[in-house]
Design a protein around this motif. Structure first.
Motif, PDB file in Angstrom:
ATOM      1  N   ALA A 128       0.838  -1.210   0.004  1.00  0.00           N
ATOM      2  CA  ALA A 128       0.244   0.042  -0.095  1.00  0.00           C
ATOM      3  C   ALA A 128       0.827   1.290  -0.031  1.00  0.00           C
ATOM      4  CB  ALA A 128      -1.094  -0.114   1.124  1.00  0.00           C
ATOM      5  N   GLY A 129       0.439   2.350  -0.880  1.00  0.00           N
ATOM      6  CA  GLY A 129       1.064   3.294  -0.694  1.00  0.00           C
ATOM      7  C   GLY A 129       1.351   4.385   0.367  1.00  0.00           C
ATOM      8  N   GLN A 130       0.094   4.126   1.408  1.00  0.00           N
ATOM      9  CA  GLN A 130       0.028   4.587   2.593  1.00  0.00           C
ATOM     10  C   GLN A 130      -0.590   3.614   3.533  1.00  0.00           C
ATOM     11  OE1 GLN A 130      -1.154   8.739   2.927  1.00  0.00           O
ATOM     12  NE2 GLN A 130      -2.384   8.324   4.849  1.00  0.00           N
ATOM     13  N   ARG A 131      -0.056   3.451   4.634  1.00  0.00           N
ATOM     14  CA  ARG A 131      -0.677   2.595   5.628  1.00  0.00           C
ATOM     15  C   ARG A 131      -1.166   3.417   7.080  1.00  0.00           C
ATOM     16  NH1 ARG A 131       3.720  -1.130   6.636  1.00  0.00           N
ATOM     17  NH2 ARG A 131       4.761   0.390   6.165  1.00  0.00           N
ATOM     18  N   GLU A 132      -1.873   2.764   7.728  1.00  0.00           N
ATOM     19  CA  GLU A 132      -2.324   3.424   9.063  1.00  0.00           C
ATOM     20  C   GLU A 132      -1.801   2.578  10.122  1.00  0.00           C
ATOM     21  OE1 GLU A 132      -3.952   6.407   8.958  1.00  0.00           O
ATOM     22  OE2 GLU A 132      -4.212   6.416   6.867  1.00  0.00           O
ATOM     23  N   ARG A 133      -1.131   3.228  11.100  1.00  0.00           N
ATOM     24  CA  ARG A 133      -0.553   2.601  12.171  1.00  0.00           C
ATOM     25  C   ARG A 133      -1.625   2.438  13.448  1.00  0.00           C
ATOM     26  NH1 ARG A 133       4.774   4.839  13.813  1.00  0.00           N
ATOM     27  NH2 ARG A 133       5.439   3.359  12.274  1.00  0.00           N
ATOM     28  N   CYS A 134      -2.130   1.448  14.169  1.00  0.00           N
ATOM     29  CA  CYS A 134      -2.947   1.385  14.940  1.00  0.00           C
ATOM     30  C   CYS A 134      -2.531   0.218  16.015  1.00  0.00           C
ATOM     31  CB  CYS A 134      -4.114   0.914  14.309  1.00  0.00           C
ATOM     32  SG  CYS A 134      -4.305  -0.334  13.163  1.00  0.00           S
ATOM     33  N   PHE A 135      -3.292   0.192  17.165  1.00  0.00           N
ATOM     34  CA  PHE A 135      -2.929  -0.706  18.322  1.00  0.00           C
ATOM     35  C   PHE A 135      -4.022  -1.495  18.481  1.00  0.00           C
ATOM     36  CE2 PHE A 135      -2.372  -2.221  22.596  1.00  0.00           C
ATOM     37  CZ  PHE A 135      -1.209  -3.165  22.470  1.00  0.00           C
ATOM     38  N   ASP A 136      -3.983  -2.887  18.252  1.00  0.00           N
ATOM     39  CA  ASP A 136      -5.146  -3.583  18.604  1.00  0.00           C
ATOM     40  C   ASP A 136      -5.273  -4.184  19.930  1.00  0.00           C
ATOM     41  OD1 ASP A 136      -7.125  -5.735  18.653  1.00  0.00           O
ATOM     42  OD2 ASP A 136      -6.498  -6.565  16.774  1.00  0.00           O
ATOM     43  N   HIS A 137      -6.119  -3.854  20.717  1.00  0.00           N
ATOM     44  CA  HIS A 137      -6.150  -4.174  22.184  1.00  0.00           C
ATOM     45  C   HIS A 137      -6.717  -5.610  22.397  1.00  0.00           C
ATOM     46  CE1 HIS A 137      -5.561  -0.121  23.726  1.00  0.00           C
ATOM     47  NE2 HIS A 137      -6.162   0.239  22.593  1.00  0.00           N
ATOM     48  N   HIS A 138      -7.282  -6.114  21.332  1.00  0.00           N
ATOM     49  CA  HIS A 138      -7.556  -7.628  21.503  1.00  0.00           C
ATOM     50  C   HIS A 138      -6.396  -8.614  21.282  1.00  0.00           C
ATOM     51  CE1 HIS A 138     -11.880  -6.220  21.618  1.00  0.00           C
ATOM     52  NE2 HIS A 138     -11.541  -5.618  20.458  1.00  0.00           N
ATOM     53  N   THR A 139      -5.652  -8.392  20.536  1.00  0.00           N
ATOM     54  CA  THR A 139      -4.356  -9.065  20.176  1.00  0.00           C
ATOM     55  C   THR A 139      -3.015  -8.540  20.913  1.00  0.00           C
ATOM     56  OG1 THR A 139      -3.741  -8.105  18.195  1.00  0.00           O
ATOM     57  CG2 THR A 139      -5.184  -9.873  18.250  1.00  0.00           C
ATOM     58  N   SER A 187      -1.449  -6.171  19.849  1.00  0.00           N
ATOM     59  CA  SER A 187      -0.141  -5.958  18.840  1.00  0.00           C
ATOM     60  C   SER A 187      -0.381  -4.543  18.057  1.00  0.00           C
ATOM     61  CB  SER A 187      -0.090  -7.059  17.847  1.00  0.00           C
ATOM     62  OG  SER A 187      -1.630  -7.008  17.444  1.00  0.00           O
ATOM     63  N   GLU A 188       0.732  -3.902  17.474  1.00  0.00           N
ATOM     64  CA  GLU A 188       0.798  -3.137  16.699  1.00  0.00           C
ATOM     65  C   GLU A 188       0.833  -3.383  15.103  1.00  0.00           C
ATOM     66  OE1 GLU A 188       4.240   0.257  15.606  1.00  0.00           O
ATOM     67  OE2 GLU A 188       3.367   0.316  17.844  1.00  0.00           O
ATOM     68  N   LEU A 189      -0.430  -2.677  14.423  1.00  0.00           N
ATOM     69  CA  LEU A 189      -0.465  -3.005  13.127  1.00  0.00           C
ATOM     70  C   LEU A 189      -0.073  -1.806  12.156  1.00  0.00           C
ATOM     71  CD1 LEU A 189      -3.622  -4.954  13.738  1.00  0.00           C
ATOM     72  CD2 LEU A 189      -1.596  -6.016  13.338  1.00  0.00           C
ATOM     73  N   GLU A 190       0.244  -2.160  11.108  1.00  0.00           N
ATOM     74  CA  GLU A 190       0.235  -0.952   9.976  1.00  0.00           C
ATOM     75  C   GLU A 190      -0.928  -1.713   8.881  1.00  0.00           C
ATOM     76  OE1 GLU A 190       4.334  -0.504   9.213  1.00  0.00           O
ATOM     77  OE2 GLU A 190       4.452   0.907  11.034  1.00  0.00           O
ATOM     78  N   LEU A 191      -1.889  -1.038   8.652  1.00  0.00           N
ATOM     79  CA  LEU A 191      -2.901  -1.376   7.695  1.00  0.00           C
ATOM     80  C   LEU A 191      -3.107  -0.534   6.425  1.00  0.00           C
ATOM     81  CD1 LEU A 191      -5.504  -2.610  10.636  1.00  0.00           C
ATOM     82  CD2 LEU A 191      -3.753  -3.879   9.580  1.00  0.00           C
ATOM     83  N   CYS A 192      -3.696  -1.162   5.335  1.00  0.00           N
ATOM     84  CA  CYS A 192      -3.832  -0.455   4.274  1.00  0.00           C
ATOM     85  C   CYS A 192      -5.237   0.255   4.598  1.00  0.00           C
ATOM     86  CB  CYS A 192      -3.981  -1.302   2.893  1.00  0.00           C
ATOM     87  SG  CYS A 192      -5.478  -2.449   2.920  1.00  0.00           S
ATOM     88  N   VAL A 193      -5.706   1.106   3.910  1.00  0.00           N
ATOM     89  CA  VAL A 193      -7.024   1.706   3.958  1.00  0.00           C
ATOM     90  C   VAL A 193      -8.248   0.892   4.162  1.00  0.00           C
ATOM     91  CG1 VAL A 193      -8.587   3.421   3.107  1.00  0.00           C
ATOM     92  CG2 VAL A 193      -5.964   3.894   2.706  1.00  0.00           C
TER      93      VAL A 193
END
Length: 60
Positions: A23-34, A36-42
């Motif tokens: 992905a040209g740009q990803r969104e960084r987020c934190f999943d409270h269920h797992t 873990s820190e994730l970097e996801l496409c739109v």
């Protein structure tokens, strides 16, 4: 110690942690269920936000 980043913090081009697409740009987020820190496409980021609101899913 887990660092919690702001949901929706944009990061550089790379592979989505959910679907594996580049992905040209990803969104960084934190999943409270797992916890873990994730970097996801739109697309996956939209699904992530939906799961945060409705963790058991639409049928739960």
């Amino acid at each position: 110690m887990l660092m919690e980043h702001a949901i929706g913090q944009a990061v550089e081009e790379g592979t989505c942690a959910e679907c594996g697409r580049v992905a040209g740009q990803r969104e960084r987020c934190f999943d409270h269920h797992t916890l873990s820190e994730l970097e996801l496409c739109v697309t996956c980021f939209a699904a992530f936000l939906q799961r945060q609101t409705f963790p058991p899913g639409c049928c739960g």
